[in-house]
Design an enzyme around this catalytic site. Structure first.
Site, short mmCIF file in Angstrom:
data_model
loop_
_atom_site.label_atom_id
_atom_site.label_comp_id
_atom_site.label_asym_id
_atom_site.label_seq_id
_atom_site.Cartn_x
_atom_site.Cartn_y
_atom_site.Cartn_z
N HIS A 222 0.89 -1.19 0.00
CA HIS A 222 0.00 0.00 0.00
C HIS A 222 0.91 1.22 0.00
O HIS A 222 1.85 1.30 0.79
CB HIS A 222 -0.90 -0.06 1.24
CG HIS A 222 -1.39 1.24 1.74
ND1 HIS A 222 -2.12 2.11 0.96
CD2 HIS A 222 -1.28 1.84 2.95
CE1 HIS A 222 -2.43 3.18 1.69
NE2 HIS A 222 -1.93 3.05 2.88
N TYR A 253 -6.04 9.08 1.00
CA TYR A 253 -6.18 9.77 2.29
C TYR A 253 -4.97 10.65 2.53
O TYR A 253 -3.91 10.46 1.91
CB TYR A 253 -6.39 8.78 3.44
CG TYR A 253 -5.24 7.83 3.73
CD1 TYR A 253 -4.14 8.24 4.48
CD2 TYR A 253 -5.27 6.52 3.28
CE1 TYR A 253 -3.10 7.36 4.76
CE2 TYR A 253 -4.23 5.64 3.54
CZ TYR A 253 -3.14 6.07 4.29
OH TYR A 253 -2.11 5.21 4.56
N ASP A 543 -28.97 -18.80 17.24
CA ASP A 543 -30.27 -19.45 17.40
C ASP A 543 -30.32 -20.62 16.43
O ASP A 543 -29.80 -20.54 15.31
CB ASP A 543 -31.44 -18.48 17.21
CG ASP A 543 -31.52 -17.91 15.80
OD1 ASP A 543 -30.48 -17.85 15.10
OD2 ASP A 543 -32.63 -17.53 15.39
C1 LIG Z 1 1.86 2.35 4.51
C2 LIG Z 1 0.87 1.96 5.54
C3 LIG Z 1 -0.01 2.88 6.02
C4 LIG Z 1 -0.94 2.52 6.98
N1 LIG Z 1 -1.78 3.46 7.45
C5 LIG Z 1 -2.63 3.15 8.43
C6 LIG Z 1 -3.45 4.16 9.00
O1 LIG Z 1 -3.35 5.32 8.65
N2 LIG Z 1 -4.35 3.80 9.96
C7 LIG Z 1 -4.44 2.51 10.37
O2 LIG Z 1 -5.27 2.24 11.23
N3 LIG Z 1 -3.66 1.53 9.88
C8 LIG Z 1 -2.76 1.82 8.91
N4 LIG Z 1 -1.98 0.85 8.38
C9 LIG Z 1 -2.14 -0.54 8.84
C10 LIG Z 1 -1.40 -0.75 10.14
O3 LIG Z 1 -0.14 -0.18 10.07
C11 LIG Z 1 -1.25 -2.22 10.48
O4 LIG Z 1 -2.43 -2.89 10.25
C12 LIG Z 1 -0.83 -2.38 11.93
O5 LIG Z 1 0.28 -1.59 12.20
C13 LIG Z 1 -0.51 -3.83 12.24
O6 LIG Z 1 -0.02 -3.91 13.54
P1 LIG Z 1 0.58 -5.26 14.10
O7 LIG Z 1 1.01 -5.01 15.48
O8 LIG Z 1 -0.37 -6.35 13.85
O9 LIG Z 1 1.79 -5.58 13.13
P2 LIG Z 1 3.28 -5.04 13.13
O10 LIG Z 1 3.37 -3.64 13.46
O11 LIG Z 1 3.85 -5.45 11.81
O12 LIG Z 1 3.96 -5.86 14.26
C14 LIG Z 1 4.22 -7.25 14.13
C15 LIG Z 1 5.51 -7.49 14.86
O13 LIG Z 1 5.74 -8.89 14.95
C16 LIG Z 1 7.12 -9.09 14.90
N5 LIG Z 1 7.36 -10.48 14.53
C17 LIG Z 1 6.83 -11.14 13.48
N6 LIG Z 1 7.26 -12.41 13.46
C18 LIG Z 1 8.08 -12.55 14.52
C19 LIG Z 1 8.83 -13.62 15.02
N7 LIG Z 1 8.82 -14.82 14.44
N8 LIG Z 1 9.55 -13.42 16.12
C20 LIG Z 1 9.58 -12.23 16.74
N9 LIG Z 1 8.89 -11.17 16.29
C21 LIG Z 1 8.14 -11.34 15.20
C22 LIG Z 1 7.58 -8.10 13.86
O14 LIG Z 1 8.93 -7.80 13.97
C23 LIG Z 1 6.69 -6.91 14.13
O15 LIG Z 1 7.28 -5.98 14.96
C24 LIG Z 1 -1.01 1.19 7.44
C25 LIG Z 1 -0.11 0.26 6.95
C26 LIG Z 1 0.82 0.63 6.03
C27 LIG Z 1 1.78 -0.39 5.53
#
Ligand SMILES: Cc1cc2nc3c(=O)[nH]c(=O)nc-3n(C[C@H](O)[C@H](O)[C@H](O)COP(=O)(O)OP(=O)(O)OC[C@H]3O[C@@H](n4cnc5c(N)ncnc54)[C@H](O)[C@@H]3O)c2cc1C
Length: 813
Positions: A222, A253, A543
């Site tokens: 994105h 946005y 239900d």
């Molecule tokens: C460009 C962009 C713009 C966005 N804008 C918005 C917005 O304006 N508003 C909004 O609501 N959302 C937005 N989003 C969506 C939002 O950023 C994500 O949905 C959200 O941050 C996901 O959070 P998370 O904690 O699930 O994932 P993440 O932030 O990706 O965290 C997952 C974590 O798990 C860790 N991890 C994974 N596997 C392992 C492993 N095996 N061992 C140890 N650690 C691991 C990773 O290192 C990571 O830190 C945007 C996304 C993008 C890419």
């Protein structure tokens, strides 16, 4: 105290850790492969726009709580949320009308918002071109979540309560023994755990695969772009002063960032990313969740941005990237516990917008055993088997990306993949000119063009055209009204194949079901019982109609995959729970002439005496073996007639031929829905959910408290059925232009007091019907209310239900 490992310290993992420790579960270890608080996941670069308006009440509540919580948090004195407000603009008439609908959703949730004219929009966001904008929806409590600060603040608070954080540590495996988690193996050693929560964002599938779990999500790119200095913003010394801006008609946005603008775009082709292709931490100069910018994909977005925000004509695109985050087939998160590995939970595909709400819900599930928010739309196991296959998931998730800002009609079927699931009589329906919509992948007729000649005979028919134009009136036809009226006078065949059917059998089947449902199902073979599945808090899980087909053999008419999972998860070893939906089909044969039709083709006893209301038999319709149940959601004499898929066409042809003498017709879902509401029959998911108890929902009749123990009984015994605070009521209006769609706010004066669940024009009763939740003091028949519909107020009155045949003479005749 259970030992919890949270995998991932993005906004979701941080929220889970904070919410768990806040509830006293302090033995929590948060592990992230990246550095904190900028772990390199999606949260590290999300611009943090939080818009609360959503057609789903669950999503709005998750967002509302996220706003509330982040507003109360700071990271070393810096706020975690900038309450700049949210402005969603419209540049088409359709969108402008929809803003009113969105304002209605917010109002029914108690969230203030207003629809503004172009000049007011420009006053709030002076960069907008008033000539381009028709209006905007302003929600003052929307704003910017500073996601990295939100991570830092929540992690810090969790640490202060005792949580341990291991940064730069990768979880390589989840350890299990005897079907439950016992720990994790990391690149720095093993850690014991009783509970593991997967908050791994775009890596979620990889982590879930460690315990054999297939997560139906797709990471997609994105685009996020930053402009250079915008002259019109020169001198802006504050991070953000203008409301966050959504131009959904163009999939764009915006937020300001000092003297620059950030632009997010969904206005490009879906670019899915295989989880195995996501870079390793430290493998490149950028974060793993960041991909190189593809400028061609931004060309039209940039042009549109310069048109809507003319100040950008004097700015450049300074930099941009393609960030990755997860999409699901229906846009909702994936929350729940692995069915085969106890203690392994997922909280995946969650936006920053909903992150704290999801964190709270997961913590509540773990600590209290249930969430305070109805989570059924986010349940991990909500999907049908075909909906979790890789090809389907990829195609639908890409489509979710395309549709993320689209104006979707509540009845709108998916465009593709269709057709997917076909009942055996599909060809017959097609030949009758069926207008198909889709339900759980099933093609299902909404009405039949071949019934158009009925319009002349039933001049009361003709679904009133919804007031607000073509969009609201989609997926309906006046023919549906004629079908409804003809059903009440003749006999009609309805395709009920999409209804979930579950066979429950085995030595312990009776005891098993008896313990789960609110009704007494331990009755004679052939009995059919309408009852509820409750949770331990006495709230409605679903239900169901339970038909006893043998001493220990039942057919359960249910609402979807969640019911199947619920039964399967609880079935003892001597009970088999089997989804028979795909291998069977069902025709609802309903109407005053239904008995004449069926008796002309069956030697079995379909007489009123021999085959009473709410009874079931196994019989033959000509040469087709069937299970027939005497019940009807449309409130007419008749039967649900089930057979195996191979004989479905034969069943259809047999009934159709026999029905000719009685001018049988095929009826579609639109007629069905209208007649259902005339009878006041509730539909789970719309009218009642996991949020409601039976008494509030008007379903106290389905509860047998005299019965031995059943799930939820303790709680119900503590409730006074008369002392509920809200009720599901029937609202009516005689104005043929007053038909609403569902989800609208209900007002008394200026105050939004409730919301609509289901709505239709009642063709027999000649009134618009809307079921709605209102406070008990407004539930008395005769009470005047208004429904907010696209900005207008439609007068409705609380009306005694059911509207049609309260004496049940039709059904019992
Ligand atoms: C460009 C962009 C713009 C966005 N804008 C918005 C917005 O304006 N508003 C909004 O609501 N959302 C937005 N989003 C969506 C939002 O950023 C994500 O949905 C959200 O941050 C996901 O959070 P998370 O904690 O699930 O994932 P993440 O932030 O990706 O965290 C997952 C974590 O798990 C860790 N991890 C994974 N596997 C392992 C492993 N095996 N061992 C140890 N650690 C691991 C990773 O290192 C990571 O830190 C945007 C996304 C993008 C890419």
């Amino acid at each position: 105290m259970p030992r919890v490992v949270v995998i991932g310290a993005g906004v979701v993992g941080a929220a889970v850790a904070d919410e768990l420790t806040g509830r006293g579960w302090t033995d929590v270890t948060v592990i992230d492969q990246g550095p904190l608080p900028m772990t390199g996941g999606s949260s590290s670069h999300a611009p943090g726009l939080v818009f609360q308006a959503n057609s789903s009440r669950m999503m709005t509540e998750l967002a509302r709580y996220t706003v509330e919580k982040l507003c109360s948090l700071d990271d070393e004195g810096e706020p975690c949320f900038l309450p700049v407000g949210g402005l969603e603009i419209a540049t088409s008439v359709e969108r402008l009308l929809d803003l009113h609908r969105r304002a209605g959703w917010l109002a029914s949730h108690g969230i203030e918002s207003s629809v503004l004219g172009p000049e007011q929009c420009v006053r709030l966001h002076p960069l907008l071109d008033a000539a381009e904008v028709l209006g905007g929806l302003f929600t003052p409590t929307d704003g910017l979540a500073r996601s990295v600060r939100a991570v830092a603040a929540q992690i810090r608070r969790a640490q202060q309560r005792g949580a341990i954080v291991l940064a730069g540590r990768e979880v390589l495996d989840v350890l299990t023994e005897d079907g439950r988690v016992v720990g994790v193996r990391t690149d720095g050693g093993e850690l014991p755990a009783d509970v593991v929560v997967c908050c791994a964002g775009i890596w979620g599938q990889k982590v879930a695969a460690m315990v054999g779990l297939n997560l139906p999500l797709t990471p997609l790119e994105h685009q996020l772009v930053r402009t250079g200095s915008v002259p019109a913003l020169a001198g802006q010394e504050t991070e953000a002063v203008r409301p966050i801006l959504r131009h959904q008609g163009a999939d764009l946005y915006y937020r300001d960032d000092y003297d620059q603008m950030m632009i997010g775009s969904y206005d490009h082709r879906p670019i899915p990313v295989d989880v195995h292709d996501i870079a390793r931490h430290g493998a490149g100069p950028t974060m793993p969740s960041v991909r190189p910018f593809t400028p061609d994909d931004f060309a039209s977005g940039w042009k549109e941005s310069q048109s809507i925000l003319p100040a950008l004509r004097h700015a450049e695109v300074a930099d941009g990237f393609n960030g990755i985050f997860s999409f699901t087939t229906d846009g909702a998160p994936l929350i729940g516990e692995h069915r085969e590995v106890a203690g392994f939970w997922v909280a995946e595909a969650v936006w920053v917008t909903h992150s704290a709400g999801v964190g709270r819900a997961v913590a509540e599930c773990l600590v209290d055993g249930h969430p305070s928010v109805d989570l059924h739309e986010a349940e991990l196991y909500r999907f049908e088997p075909h909906q979790i296959g890789p090809a389907y998931v990829l195609e639908r998730d890409c489509q979710s990306f395309v549709e993320v800002y689209d104006l979707l009609h509540p009845l709108q079927p998916m465009d593709s993949p269709r057709p997917l699931r076909l009942p055996p009589f599909h060809d017959r329906q097609h030949a009758l000119g069926a207008y198909f919509l889709e339900a759980s992948g099933w093609e299902r007729p909404q009405w039949y063009e071949s019934n158009a000649p009925l319009l002349a005979a039933y001049d009361r028919a003709g679904t009133p055209i919804a007031r607000f134009g073509e969009w609201a009136s989609r997926y309906t036809s006046p023919i549906a009204g004629a079908e409804a009226l003809a059903t009440r006078e003749r006999v009609a065949m309805y395709d009920m194949t999409a209804l979930k059917r579950i066979e429950v059998m085995g030595r312990g089947a009776t005891a098993f079901l008896q313990h789960l449902v609110t009704g007494n199902i331990d009755r004679s073979v052939g009995s059919v019982t309408y009852c509820l599945l409750l949770d331990e808090r006495g709230r409605i899980r679903s239900d169901v109609t339970v038909a006893r087909l043998g001493p220990e053999r039942y057919q359960v008419g249910a609402n979807g995959n969640l019911d199947l999972e619920y039964l399967r998860a609880r079935a003892p070893s001597d009970v088999f729970v089997h989804d028979i939906t795909p291998g069977t089909c069902c025709i609802g044969l309903w109407g005053p002439a239904a008995r004449d039709v069926i008796t002309s083709v069956s030697h079995d006893d379909f007489s009123n005496k021999g085959f009473g209301y709410f009874r079931a038999i196994e019989a033959h319709v000509a040469m087709v073996p069937v299970t027939a149940m005497r019940l009807s959601y449309v409130g007419e004499l008749g039967w649900e007639i089930y057979t195996s898929a191979d004989l479905g066409t034969k069943l259809w042809d047999t009934l159709w031929a026999a029905g000719q003498e009685h001018r049988v017709l095929a009826g579609g879902r639109a007629a069905f829905s209208s007649m259902r509401l005339e009878k006041g029959y509730r539909s789970f998911g719309a009218d009642m959910t996991w949020d409601h108890n039976p008494y509030e929902a008007g379903l106290g009749f389905a509860v047998r408290l005299a019965k031995d123990d059943f799930v939820g009984k303790d709680r119900l015994e503590q409730l006074d059925p008369e002392a509920v605070e809200r009720r599901l009521v029937c609202l009516t209006s005689t104005d043929p232009q007053a038909v609403v769609m569902g989800n609208e706010p209900v007002f008394v004066g200026a105050e939004a007091v409730g919301y609509v669940t289901s709505a239709a024009w009642g063709h027999t009763v000649g009134r618009a019907i809307a079921y709605a939740w209102v406070p008990t003091h407004l539930a008395t028949p005769g009470t005047d209310v208004e429904i907010g519909y696209f900005g207008a107020r439609l007068p409705y009155v609380v009306t005694t239900e059911p509207l049609f045949d309260p004496a049940m003479t039709r059904l019992r005749g």
